[in-house]
Design an enzyme around this catalytic site. Sequence first.
Site, PDB file in Angstrom:
ATOM      1  N   HIS A 118      39.720 -67.704 -23.838  1.00 13.95           N
ATOM      2  CA  HIS A 118      38.608 -66.999 -23.393  1.00 13.95           C
ATOM      3  C   HIS A 118      37.677 -66.673 -24.632  1.00 13.95           C
ATOM      4  O   HIS A 118      38.117 -66.586 -25.741  1.00 13.95           O
ATOM      5  CB  HIS A 118      38.969 -65.626 -22.303  1.00 13.95           C
ATOM      6  CG  HIS A 118      37.548 -64.944 -21.663  1.00 13.95           C
ATOM      7  ND1 HIS A 118      36.521 -64.251 -22.437  1.00 13.95           N
ATOM      8  CD2 HIS A 118      37.207 -64.808 -20.637  1.00 13.95           C
ATOM      9  CE1 HIS A 118      35.691 -63.940 -21.680  1.00 13.95           C
ATOM     10  NE2 HIS A 118      36.063 -64.333 -20.481  1.00 13.95           N
ATOM     11  N   ASP A 196      46.558 -61.897 -25.581  1.00 18.57           N
ATOM     12  CA  ASP A 196      45.459 -61.588 -24.448  1.00 18.57           C
ATOM     13  C   ASP A 196      46.438 -61.337 -23.219  1.00 18.57           C
ATOM     14  O   ASP A 196      46.685 -62.480 -22.472  1.00 18.57           O
ATOM     15  CB  ASP A 196      44.555 -62.408 -24.368  1.00 18.57           C
ATOM     16  CG  ASP A 196      43.408 -62.212 -23.487  1.00 18.57           C
ATOM     17  OD1 ASP A 196      43.432 -61.152 -22.686  1.00 18.57           O
ATOM     18  OD2 ASP A 196      42.381 -63.008 -23.652  1.00 18.57           O
ATOM     19  N   GLN A 199      45.235 -61.327 -17.930  1.00 16.09           N
ATOM     20  CA  GLN A 199      45.599 -61.979 -16.793  1.00 16.09           C
ATOM     21  C   GLN A 199      46.882 -61.686 -16.519  1.00 16.09           C
ATOM     22  O   GLN A 199      47.325 -61.741 -15.382  1.00 16.09           O
ATOM     23  CB  GLN A 199      45.321 -63.455 -16.683  1.00 16.09           C
ATOM     24  CG  GLN A 199      43.884 -63.738 -17.008  1.00 16.09           C
ATOM     25  CD  GLN A 199      42.766 -63.355 -15.846  1.00 16.09           C
ATOM     26  OE1 GLN A 199      43.293 -63.327 -14.661  1.00 16.09           O
ATOM     27  NE2 GLN A 199      41.599 -62.991 -16.075  1.00 16.09           N
ATOM     28  N   LYS A 222      41.175 -55.686 -14.099  1.00 13.35           N
ATOM     29  CA  LYS A 222      42.086 -56.842 -13.558  1.00 13.35           C
ATOM     30  C   LYS A 222      43.467 -56.483 -13.094  1.00 13.35           C
ATOM     31  O   LYS A 222      44.127 -57.496 -12.730  1.00 13.35           O
ATOM     32  CB  LYS A 222      42.090 -57.717 -14.748  1.00 13.35           C
ATOM     33  CG  LYS A 222      40.714 -58.349 -15.208  1.00 13.35           C
ATOM     34  CD  LYS A 222      41.090 -59.499 -16.240  1.00 13.35           C
ATOM     35  CE  LYS A 222      39.520 -59.968 -16.799  1.00 13.35           C
ATOM     36  NZ  LYS A 222      38.785 -60.820 -15.816  1.00 13.35           N
ATOM     37  N   CYS A 360      33.856 -68.604 -18.909  1.00 16.52           N
ATOM     38  CA  CYS A 360      34.012 -68.292 -20.288  1.00 16.52           C
ATOM     39  C   CYS A 360      34.876 -68.889 -21.180  1.00 16.52           C
ATOM     40  O   CYS A 360      35.604 -68.414 -22.097  1.00 16.52           O
ATOM     41  CB  CYS A 360      34.129 -66.877 -20.430  1.00 16.52           C
ATOM     42  SG  CYS A 360      32.758 -65.898 -19.827  1.00 16.52           S
TER      43      CYS A 360
END
Length: 403
Positions: A118, A196, A199, A222, A360
């Site tokens: 991202h 990261d 998700q 999220k 993104c």
Amino acid sequence: MIEQLRKDFPLLQNLVDEQPLCYFDSAATTQKPQVVIDAVNQFYHQENANVHRGAHTLSAQATTKYEAVRDKLAQYLNVQRNEVVWTKGATDSLNLLAYGLTNILGQDDVIVLSPLEHHANIVPWQQAAEKTGAKIALLPVSKEGVLDQSAAIELIRDTKPKIISLCHASNALGNIHDVKQLIEASKPYGTITVVDGAQSFMHLRPDLKALDCDFFVFSAHKALGPTGVGGLYGRYDLLNNLPVYQTGGEMIDTVSFTGTTFRNAPEKFEPGTPNICGVIGFGAALDYLTSLNKNELLAYEQSLHQYLLTRLRQIDGIKIWGDNKNNIGVVSFTYKNEHHFDIATLLNSYGIAVRSGHHCTQPLMAHLNITGTVRVSLAFYNNQQDIDSFIAALMETIEMLEE
């Protein structure tokens, strides 16, 4: 069980253009169960006060509830509470890290990223590299958008990077990456490892002690929680050694006009009044998630993902991108030469909420030699009827586009 859970999400009962809503945009933000909405409402109706240092009852109660969520989060991630910093979200956390880790970078040091990242996990590191003279190296990714794991390990051995920052799962394609293996490969070089988890936080519920990363970032919205709040996990010695990122009240030890000293982590990274209701709402989301069986939900999401893939593959002209075997439940596709925005716009008229564009991840789309995709991102509150409605609408959309 799933049909009962769907009733917990009030927005799923809505209509869009007089059509039942089929929500397939959970990678952008998840829907919120009623318990989260109630927690936010209750705070503002009955509990509103600022946290920390207040001598009055409301402040003490708010502080207790607020800090209790830090404990819940630490338990969820299998870390210590003082290793958890509240931020505005994954983007804020990554900026904090890139700013703080700049002081360990020097000329020609290597920062390893991947083409699947991202923008929030690219641009902060670019800024750090520009300031320090460090170089960015990219892990190899196939023309289909799949990380080459063995070649990635070779690149780590060759470059001996100072920092590796990788998504646990791709927001654009849904690929689940074996970050644990890459972390292990980097250990001999003293590499700082950043994951990261925007998700993966909800779908995979990662055990960070088992993952053994140095830092991990996420966003509450999220994972069924409110927007505007998220967090940063850091191995405590590394976290506490980072310089302060922003300054203000609460993170201060002493202030005078001759100098200022700061508190230890996590407080040193939490200046000013925090997003109190956001954190409390996130606490309700964590309670909701942890009340559900992780393995059952993951198995259900995986079966739903395979059903969606099967239905889409029956349509001539559909191209599905990414790793469809190791996936959190995202299908990113193109159809012939039709524009992704046109497809998504027409689907919306049937009540189908999907995302179109580059998500993104412009460098990834350039690598794939496309301008964007239609992204269908699943969560456990979707069902086969949603997918059947989507396929029917997609078939009619294609027919309209080809007239």
